[in-house]
Enzyme design. Structure first.
Site, PDB file in Angstrom:
ATOM      1  N   HIS A 164       0.726  -1.129  -0.237  1.00 28.40           N
ATOM      2  CA  HIS A 164       0.400   0.025  -0.095  1.00 28.40           C
ATOM      3  C   HIS A 164       1.413   1.724   0.202  1.00 28.40           C
ATOM      4  CE1 HIS A 164      -3.268  -2.343   1.137  1.00 28.40           C
ATOM      5  NE2 HIS A 164      -2.442  -3.210   1.824  1.00 28.40           N
ATOM      6  N   SER A 286      14.028  21.090 -18.212  1.00 32.09           N
ATOM      7  CA  SER A 286      13.358  21.188 -18.060  1.00 32.09           C
ATOM      8  C   SER A 286      14.402  22.976 -18.935  1.00 32.09           C
ATOM      9  CB  SER A 286      12.639  22.084 -16.622  1.00 32.09           C
ATOM     10  OG  SER A 286      11.695  23.290 -16.155  1.00 32.09           O
TER      11      SER A 286
END
Ligand code: ARG
Length: 502
Positions: A164, A286
């Site tokens: 999880h 970027s």
């Protein structure tokens, strides 16, 4: 060479293949679908020409002319002087037209005897599909090899295991990586099983209902390196797209696995986790934030995996519930298949490179494994075994001990206090030390398949042996294909038959 704007701000030049992989198809053209089929259609033509010679449609000399024309066309295609003409509908008509120009219609006009484009394209697609399978198997082998090498180096690198997305119990990075190798070997098996299932020849089915020409279908199947004939002619044509759909389903499985591994890498290489570091030449920059380098390749793999799952769905739907026989709908299976092959191509190789070059911060992993009570089950198991208590009882004790802890890990005094409260025998300090050592926790899992370093090394050895078997199998199929291709090209010389038309 031109460079993207963010290159100059980067620490080093990113590798061209990583940039290209992440750029996807933003600025690169896509080839006409049938250009992929040219070499396969040439081969199908060659084998059919030889088949026609066997039944006297062609004399030996005429067949030779056809084979020579096909050879010439191939050279022209390779040197760029012959291209697919959009006015000539598809690769099959294009090739037949060029053969007519080269050796005249008297000869070329007989080439389509006993054949339809329906069985021809089904055959081309099968030939292509085989190469696709072997190609993806070869690529996956690269990744299996790097994962097994890497896993071997990290069998002792303890880290938290997760369920999880939350820390669960102790494991090792080696066990983690070996788990992907085991899954990939299953993908390999899936591909190999599929290969055997589809390797039957549809050629000779004609439009779908056979032909009055007494073609020897077994001979053409042999010339095309098939294991046999796809006997029922209606099935041979109606099943168009089925092999493609199955391959793309296999690809969807493979890509889902690669996407999961990519996500692991993305998360573990974040500053927050810091378990892994990616070489800066694998990451892309970027255009606005000069400090950033991003794991674009891994995100691209995730995106691709969803696209391929969608293509698999589309492929199984095309031609659904049609009347048996050829229906033009199936032509679109070709486009979906080619899209899937293009999108999935290269992903395993990219990840193989990443695995070989990423840095593992074992210290960060171990540090993370020491907090969060990851040994809670190990302690509960130990108490159950050594004190002969039911596991549910020791589970409750541990649950209380976690609740009573003042730190994010068990402390000797605190843990023993809970045992005292429940009248259970206390842990000695040496017992406690052992249970608090992540590596010792791993060592006490001695069963097959566990993250115990010994077991991980054993798994790796077994997987290496298995991958060698696949490697040999791939090689065998490739050799078989190559020798059939050669035989078909030199059909006249080898068989030495100079039949004449009756
Ligand atoms: N280009 C066609 C395809 O890919 C070839 C078969 C055409 N057959 C026909 N009956 N129109 O399916």
């Amino acid at each position: 060479m031109k460079k993207p704007v963010w290159y100059s701000r980067a620490k080093g030049d990113p590798r061209a293949e990583f940039v290209a992989f992440s750029a996807g198809r933003d600025v690169v053209p896509i080839l006409e679908a049938d250009s992929v089929l040219i070499p396969y259609d040439l081969w199908t033509n060659r084998s059919h020409a030889v088949g026609l010679r066997e039944i006297g449609v062609y004399t030996g000399a005429e067949c030779k002319k056809v084979l020579q024309a096909l050879h010439q066309l191939e050279r022209e295609w390779e040197n760029g002087s012959w291209k697919l003409d959009p006015q000539l509908e598809d690769v099959h008509i294009n090739i037949e037209s060029r053969v007519a120009e080269i050796c005249g219609e008297e000869i070329s006009g007989r080439l389509h005897s006993g054949r339809s484009r329906n069985d021809q394209v089904a055959c081309d697609m099968k030939l292509y599909a085989r190469d696709v399978i072997l190609g993806f198997m070869t690529e996956s082998m690269e990744l299996i090899h790097s994962l097994l090498e890497h896993a071997g180096n990290h069998a002792d690198t303890v880290m938290p295991g997760y369920t999880h997305h939350r820390k669960a119990t102790i494991t090792s990075w080696g066990h983690w990586c070996a788990s992907y190798a085991q899954g990939l070997l299953r993908d390999m098996q899936r591909f190999a099983d599929l290969y055997k299932r589809i390797n039957a020849c549809p050629l000779g089915a004609a439009a779908a209902y056979g032909t009055t020409w007494p073609l020897d279908r077994k001979l053409t199947a042999k010339l095309l390196a098939f294991d046999g004939v796809q006997e029922n002619t209606l099935d041979a044509v109606s099943s168009r797209g089925e092999a493609e759909a199955e391959i793309v389903q296999c690809l969807a499985c493979l890509m889902k696995r690669l996407a999961c591994f990519s996500q692991d890498i993305i998360l573990f290489s974040t500053e927050e986790f810091g378990y892994l570091a990616l070489p800066s030449d694998f990451t892309t920059g970027s255009s606005i934030m000069p400090q950033k380098r991003n794991p674009d390749f891994a995100e691209a793999i995730k995106g691709k995996s969803h696209v391929i799952a969608g293509l698999a769905q589309a492929l199984i739907s095309i031609d659904g519930a049609n009347l048996s026989g050829y229906n033009k709908d199936v032509q679109w299976s070709k486009y979906l298949f080619l899209d899937a092959v293009r999108e999935a191509g290269g992903a395993a190789t990219i990840l193989a490179n990443v695995v070989m070059s990423m840095t593992v911060h074992a210290d960060r992993m171990e540090q993370a494994a020491r907090s969060g009570f990851l040994n809670a089950v190990d302690v509960a198991d130990y108490l159950a075994r050594s004190r002969r208590l039911p596991f549910r009882k020791t589970y409750t004790l541990m649950s209380e001990a976690v609740g009573a802890s003042t730190k994010n890990y068990f402390q000797f005094q605190e843990l023993n206090q809970v045992l005292v409260d429940h009248h259970a025998a206390l842990l000695s300090s040496s017992e406690f030390e052992k249970l608090n050592d992540p590596m010792k926790c791993l060592l006490s899992r001695s069963h097959i398949g566990s993250p115990n370093p010994k077991q991980v090394r054993r798994q790796i050895q077994a997987m290496k042996r298995k991958s060698e078997t696949f490697q040999k199998w791939i090689q065998k199929q490739q050799d078989f294909i190559q020798s059939a291709q050669k035989r078909c090209r030199r059909a006249l010389e080898i068989e030495g038959k100079q039949t004449s038309r009756p």
